[in-house]
Design an enzyme around this catalytic site. Structure first.
Site, mmCIF file in Angstrom:
data_model
loop_
_atom_site.group_PDB
_atom_site.id
_atom_site.type_symbol
_atom_site.label_atom_id
_atom_site.label_comp_id
_atom_site.label_asym_id
_atom_site.label_seq_id
_atom_site.Cartn_x
_atom_site.Cartn_y
_atom_site.Cartn_z
ATOM 1 N N LYS A 113 1.907 -0.225 18.518
ATOM 2 C CA LYS A 113 3.798 0.097 18.046
ATOM 3 C C LYS A 113 4.656 -0.276 19.286
ATOM 4 O O LYS A 113 4.209 0.029 20.512
ATOM 5 C CB LYS A 113 3.395 2.102 18.049
ATOM 6 N N ILE B 101 -5.858 9.052 11.132
ATOM 7 C CA ILE B 101 -6.073 9.081 12.761
ATOM 8 C C ILE B 101 -6.865 10.028 13.745
ATOM 9 O O ILE B 101 -6.134 10.032 14.805
ATOM 10 C CB ILE B 101 -5.048 7.814 13.330
ATOM 11 N N SER C 65 -10.709 11.487 19.458
ATOM 12 C CA SER C 65 -11.983 12.207 20.407
ATOM 13 C C SER C 65 -12.313 11.124 21.728
ATOM 14 O O SER C 65 -12.656 9.863 21.148
ATOM 15 C CB SER C 65 -12.945 12.777 20.082
ATOM 16 N N VAL C 66 -12.197 11.926 22.545
ATOM 17 C CA VAL C 66 -13.405 10.827 23.636
ATOM 18 C C VAL C 66 -14.756 11.920 23.807
ATOM 19 O O VAL C 66 -15.720 10.970 24.183
ATOM 20 C CB VAL C 66 -12.385 11.280 25.658
ATOM 21 N N TYR D 168 0.803 3.827 25.281
ATOM 22 C CA TYR D 168 -0.116 4.941 25.796
ATOM 23 C C TYR D 168 -1.019 3.938 27.201
ATOM 24 O O TYR D 168 -1.917 4.515 27.897
ATOM 25 C CB TYR D 168 -1.460 4.063 24.463
ATOM 26 N N ASP E 44 -6.107 2.508 16.408
ATOM 27 C CA ASP E 44 -4.452 2.729 16.577
ATOM 28 C C ASP E 44 -3.705 3.251 18.325
ATOM 29 O O ASP E 44 -4.773 4.313 18.758
ATOM 30 C CB ASP E 44 -3.310 4.014 15.463
ATOM 31 N N HIS F 163 7.406 2.747 17.236
ATOM 32 C CA HIS F 163 7.031 4.088 17.466
ATOM 33 C C HIS F 163 8.393 4.987 17.614
ATOM 34 O O HIS F 163 8.274 6.754 16.382
ATOM 35 C CB HIS F 163 7.135 3.866 18.742
#
Length: 276
Positions: A76, A229, A232-233, A51, A46, A109
């Site tokens: 979006k 959804i 995290s990195v 972004y 997503d 969005h």
């Protein structure tokens, strides 16, 4: 590697119930982060024009060995692109950055009711859907009154409404409305940006089930029927967040989490948000 179950949308398409969000993931890091998620078993990604990391998502999709038909990609439309013609241009820009021939899900969005463009925007979405350029269309951050207007003035019922939803903001009335009208509830900020994870109720359940508080909350979402959804990195956290299919919460424990609802948002109010 974990296999994620799917939820049927109102048009017959299927969305994985647990996907991977990339909100606030820097563009330069996105390809590697999404690659970790795909390796861990996520098949739903997503993103959003806002972004500014659609290109990085596209790079990860090109590099993965996962067949396109096994992936579910959502992006979006940003607020400044609302309106019929501008929506069509924005869609073209997004799929080009993603390197895709079609999208699995395209979302408005934010409703931006003060600008009053979301109905015309939705008509463009209907055209994209009719032309087969997107497998399903939906909205994000829409309230019941915004959805009712789409029902009254357009033809296609949104397949998904992606909204802020977590133990502190459980949106019971909106979820019931979605269920009544065949709209899937998708939760963004499902962990309240970590804000509720130190609550004694959740830490106690984590101890009971031998899981982390985040895993308890994600499992709660799944048992409510939400699509979720998490983002995290961190590779270990990415794997942890998808490792929630080997246990179920007891009814009395679901009731404990229900008591945490405070109506508290971590993000903007859809009635007043007007950025972009």
């Amino acid at each position: 590697m974990v296999t994620v179950p799917g939820i049927a949308l109102n048009n017959g398409a299927t969305i994985p119930q647990l996907g991977f969000g990339v909100f606030q993931v820097p563009e330069d890091d996105t390809a590697a982060v999404v690659g970790h998620a795909l390796d861990a078993g996520y098949r739903s990604i997503d993103t959003a024009a806002a972004y500014q990391n659609e290109t990085g998502v596209g790079e990860a999709l090109r590099d993965t060995g996962v067949p396109r038909e096994d992936l579910f990609v959502t992006t979006k439309l940003w607020n400044s692109d609302q309106g019929y013609d501008s929506t069509m241009r924005a869609f073209d820009a997004s799929v080009a950055k993603l390197g895709l021939d079609y999208l699995d899900l395209y979302l408005i969005h934010w409703p931006l009711p003060v600008r009053d463009r979301y109905v015309d925007t939705w008509r463009a979405f209907e055209k994209l859907y009719a032309d087969g350029r997107v497998r399903a269309i939906g909205v994000s951050n829409f309230r019941i009154e915004h959805l009712r207007r789409l029902f009254d003035e357009t033809s296609v019922v949104p397949a998904v409404n992606q909204v802020e939803l977590h133990p502190g903001l459980q949106q019971a009335e909106l979820r019931a409305f979605h269920a009544e009208h065949g709209i899937v509830t998708e939760a963004w900020s499902p962990l309240a940006r970590g804000g509720t994870l130190d609550d004694p109720a959740l830490t106690g359940l984590a101890s009971k089930y031998g899981k982390t508080p985040a895993q308890i909350v994600l499992r709660w979402h799944l048992e409510l029927g939400n699509v979720v959804i998490p983002k995290s990195v961190t590779p270990s956290r990415i794997r942890e967040n998808i490792d929630v299919f080997d246990f179920e919460l007891a009814e009395d424990d679901l009731a404990v989490i229900a008591e945490l609802d405070k109506g508290a948002r971590t993000g903007p109010d859809p009635d007043t948000f007007n950025l972009g």
